[in-house]
Design an enzyme around this catalytic site. Structure first.
Site, short mmCIF file in Angstrom:
data_model
loop_
_atom_site.label_atom_id
_atom_site.label_comp_id
_atom_site.label_asym_id
_atom_site.label_seq_id
_atom_site.Cartn_x
_atom_site.Cartn_y
_atom_site.Cartn_z
N GLU A 132 0.86 -1.19 0.00
CA GLU A 132 0.00 0.00 0.00
C GLU A 132 0.89 1.23 0.00
O GLU A 132 1.96 1.23 0.62
CB GLU A 132 -0.90 0.01 1.25
CG GLU A 132 -1.72 1.30 1.34
CD GLU A 132 -2.88 1.23 2.31
OE1 GLU A 132 -2.85 0.37 3.21
OE2 GLU A 132 -3.81 2.04 2.16
N CYS A 160 -6.59 0.77 2.77
CA CYS A 160 -7.59 1.85 2.77
C CYS A 160 -7.43 2.78 1.58
O CYS A 160 -8.36 3.53 1.25
CB CYS A 160 -7.48 2.66 4.06
SG CYS A 160 -7.91 1.72 5.50
N ASN A 173 -12.03 -3.35 0.15
CA ASN A 173 -10.94 -3.64 1.09
C ASN A 173 -11.51 -4.10 2.42
O ASN A 173 -11.91 -5.24 2.56
CB ASN A 173 -10.03 -2.41 1.24
CG ASN A 173 -8.96 -2.60 2.32
OD1 ASN A 173 -8.33 -3.66 2.37
ND2 ASN A 173 -8.77 -1.63 3.18
N GLU A 174 -11.59 -3.18 3.38
CA GLU A 174 -12.06 -3.57 4.73
C GLU A 174 -13.49 -3.12 4.90
O GLU A 174 -13.79 -2.36 5.80
CB GLU A 174 -11.18 -2.85 5.75
CG GLU A 174 -10.18 -3.70 6.41
CD GLU A 174 -9.25 -2.90 7.32
OE1 GLU A 174 -9.46 -1.69 7.54
OE2 GLU A 174 -8.31 -3.51 7.83
O1 AHR Z 1 -2.15 -1.61 6.69
C1 AHR Z 1 -2.61 -0.35 7.05
C2 AHR Z 1 -4.13 -0.26 7.00
O2 AHR Z 1 -4.70 -1.16 7.91
C3 AHR Z 1 -4.75 -0.65 5.69
O3 AHR Z 1 -4.77 0.40 4.81
C4 AHR Z 1 -6.13 -1.04 6.07
O4 AHR Z 1 -6.69 -1.98 5.19
C5 AHR Z 1 -6.00 -1.52 7.49
O5 AHR Z 1 -6.92 -0.91 8.31
#
Ligand code: AHR
Length: 655
Positions: free
Chosen positions: A46, A240, A371-372
């Site tokens: 990321e 994120c 993603n989450e």
């Molecule tokens: O790894 C950092 C963050 O942690 C990522 O962006 C997210 O997916 C998680 O909350």
């Protein structure tokens, strides 16, 4: 005094009894368990902590096209003591790269220009060659030249070159500069010499020696570290960052491919996410875009694993939702991405891939939907995405989300829905204290073997932060992760893939910790956590075999954690053994089910009795794997596991 003496004696007694307890572990080498995915251990990338711009993307100039919200951020205008010129920013209205600058020098004996500070400086190495490039248009008849200087942190010039021959149309000009000294905090000066006016854009400086020598390339030492992990997959672009703080800020892959100068720069969500660590100068140039991610995956032998926005902004931020009537364009992005990665070169997006230099497909097999994400809004969108993708590309495997936490109401709800939706994989995340990882080594023992497989897509042991907010990448965390990972491997029937997160962090520009690899502008360091990942991925077995103590698998019994596999290609039994005790342990290893094992074994250990120990950029060797060959006689032998150690034991199946 007498009381203290007695206390000391009983302590010694306890320690020596712990030490002398002899555990017998039976490895059933003839009992084939679940196959292990060859892609089990992978990478999570990321653009956080300056991982892309200022990190693995080797561009040294920050804000090269003046598109940051503050156009001269990262730049200083150099006008001389009595200004005899101007440096202005202009806007063309072009939607992707609207701005350029104009430098006017009104006097033949003065110098006007600007200086770029890089990403917390520029890492310049003595003797190395740097590729400078710039788009230039001359205005008027005068013929000024450009002087390009590398400047060290003391203000001394450590490399310089001149450029001339500009015309009244936009052209790309290039020059190479050889540095005469090393500096981690150097900068770049671009100076207009002689009377005249030049317009400029995309002022760029790359080391010539990028990964595979590519233009617009990646930092070699950092990619090498990825390569050395032998990763099974590369998840990108996050995290994120996929979601964005709002939908406008989400990651849109189509805006990251094609000509570099036409990729629209946007602010990075991590520029304002973490209080106290909000770098206003954190943007995404997308010089490292989806084409480059696919290429990176291919280079390092990893399966590409993109995660796409499913019409939801980050639920920790705005949680903005794309209205269902608007979802088509999000779905089209997913379908077009599959075409970009795999489509024939006669298709629209396959053609672009070929034009960018890769006619062969990238062999995309899996795609993450969101993603989450959590809540019914996610399930609604995941269903629509799944139906559309499966209709056009039935063999693409999909990954669903069960939110950011390892349990709880949302998690249970999402799992219930995932069982109905049936994506091939479900992405679980856990950022928890080391003890959680030790306690949860049996997490997957009772998971439904028939349900979707698990992608442990983001995990890391997090302890309390230091006063500066950083959580340490210390040995205790890494050891706990190793213990937990024996549980992932033991349960290869349900676990398909796992990745530590996040991957990279710049020591001067991070937002999140811990991270797998830290770097400054010149060098990088592998953390103990990195070595744990590496020892698992480079010792991935073909299938699981039972490793039992008192007829039970070992996940915390006497603070030991064990998984065993057969590596069919090497014809070896591979045992991963974590001793989480603060003392060494004598263990009888009994290899059953093979006539006779070899008379020696390869043992690699990662250990320290100092659980707080870290590797730092200036102390890289504090904790590193140690490899040795150990003689054994017969199928049953004594193995001493050092205190707080991860042990990788490889034994040839037949002598
Ligand atoms: O790894 C950092 C963050 O942690 C990522 O962006 C997210 O997916 C998680 O909350």
């Amino acid at each position: 005094m007498r009381k203290q003496f007695l206390l000391l004696c009983s302590l010694i007694l306890i320690i020596s009894s712990i030490q002398s307890q002899n555990n017998t572990i039976v490895i059933h080498a003839d009992q084939k368990g679940a196959d292990i995915s060859p892609r089990m251990w992978g990478l999570f990338f990321e653009d956080i902590n300056f991982a892309a711009d200022g990190g693995v993307y080797a561009e040294l100039v920050k804000n090269r096209s003046f598109e940051f919200n503050t156009p001269f951020m990262g730049w200083r205008r150099l006008m001389g003591r009595v200004p005899r010129g101007r440096v202005d920013v202009f806007n063309t209205g072009n939607p992707n790269n609207p701005r350029y600058i104009q430098i006017i020098n009104n006097s033949s004996d003065s110098t006007v220009g600007l200086q770029n500070e890089g990403f917390r400086g520029m890492g310049i190495q003595e003797g190395a060659t740097y590729n400078f490039s710039v788009l230039i248009k001359k205005v008027g008849e005068k013929k000024p030249s450009l002087e390009i200087e590398l400047v060290n942190s003391k203000g001394e010039v450590i490399g310089k070159i001149s450029l001339s021959g500009f015309t009244n149309t936009w052209n790309k000009h290039k020059a190479q500069i050889i540095a005469t000294a090393t500096d981690a905090k150097a900068s770049l000066r671009v100076l207009l010499k002689g009377e005249g006016t030049l317009q400029m854009d995309m002022i760029s400086l790359f080391p010539k020696d990028t990964w595979k020598g590519r233009e617009n390339g990646l930092r070699k030492d950092l990619v090498q570290k990825l390569m050395d992990l032998k990763p099974g997959f590369l998840r990108f672009p996050g995290g994120c960052i996929v979601e964005g703080r709002d939908l406008a800020n989400r990651y849109q892959w189509k805006k990251t491919v094609g000509k570099v100068e036409e990729r629209k720069v946007i602010i990075n969500r991590w520029s304002s996410e973490i209080a106290q660590r909000s770098p206003a100068d954190y943007y995404q140039s997308y010089g490292l875009g989806f084409y480059e991610y696919f290429l990176l995956a291919e280079d390092i032998g990893a399966e590409p694993l993109p995660i796409l926005n499913c019409g939801m902004a980050c639920q920790f931020n705005t949680g903005e939702l794309a209205a269902l009537e608007q979802l088509d364009s999000y779905i089209q992005d997913a379908l077009d991405l599959i075409e970009f990665a795999n489509g024939a070169t006669t298709t629209k997006w396959g053609k672009l891939r070929a034009e960018m230099g890769h006619p062969a497909p990238f062999n995309l097999k899996k795609l993450g939907v969101g993603n989450e994400q959590w809540g019914p809004e996610y399930i609604t969108r995941a269903k629509i995405f799944t139906a559309a993708i499966k209709k056009k590309y039935p063999t693409i495997e999909l990954i669903g989300s069960v939110g950011p936490y390892s349990g709880g109401e949302n998690f249970d709800y999402l799992w219930k829905e995932m069982k109905l939706l049936k994506p091939e994989l479900v992405d679980e995340h856990y950022y928890s204290p080391p003890n959680w990882f030790l306690r949860n080594a049996r997490r997957y023992d009772n998971y439904d073997k028939a349900g979707p497989k698990i992608f442990a897509g983001e995990f890391a042991a997090h302890d309390r932060p230091l006063p500066d907010g950083r959580k340490k990448n210390y040995w205790y965390g890494a050891l706990a992760e190793a213990a937990f990972m024996t549980g992932l491997e033991r349960n290869a029937q349900v676990i398909s893939m796992a990745s530590y997160a996040p991957l990279f962090a710049h020591v001067d520009a991070w937002q999140w910790s811990p991270n797998l690899i830290w770097f400054n502008n010149l060098t990088s360091v592998a953390t103990p956590n990195y070595y744990v990942q590496q020892l698992f991925s480079t010792n991935n077995g073909s299938y699981v075999i039972p490793a039992l103590m008192n007829d039970k698998s070992i996940a915390g019994e006497d603070s030991l954690y064990v998984s065993a596999t057969i590596d069919t290609r090497a014809n070896e039994i591979v045992i991963k053994l974590v001793n989480a005790n603060p003392v060494q342990k004598n263990i009888t290893l009994n290899i059953s089910g093979v006539a006779k094992v070899a008379d020696k074994m390869d043992v690699t250990t990662l250990s320290s009795t100092d659980l707080q120990l870290e590797n730092l950029v200036d102390q890289q060797q504090n904790i590193v794997p140690v490899k040795k060959e150990v003689s054994i006689s017969g199928n049953s032998f004594m193995y001493t596991a050092e205190a707080s150690s991860l042990n990788i034991i490889r034994i040839k199946r037949n002598g």
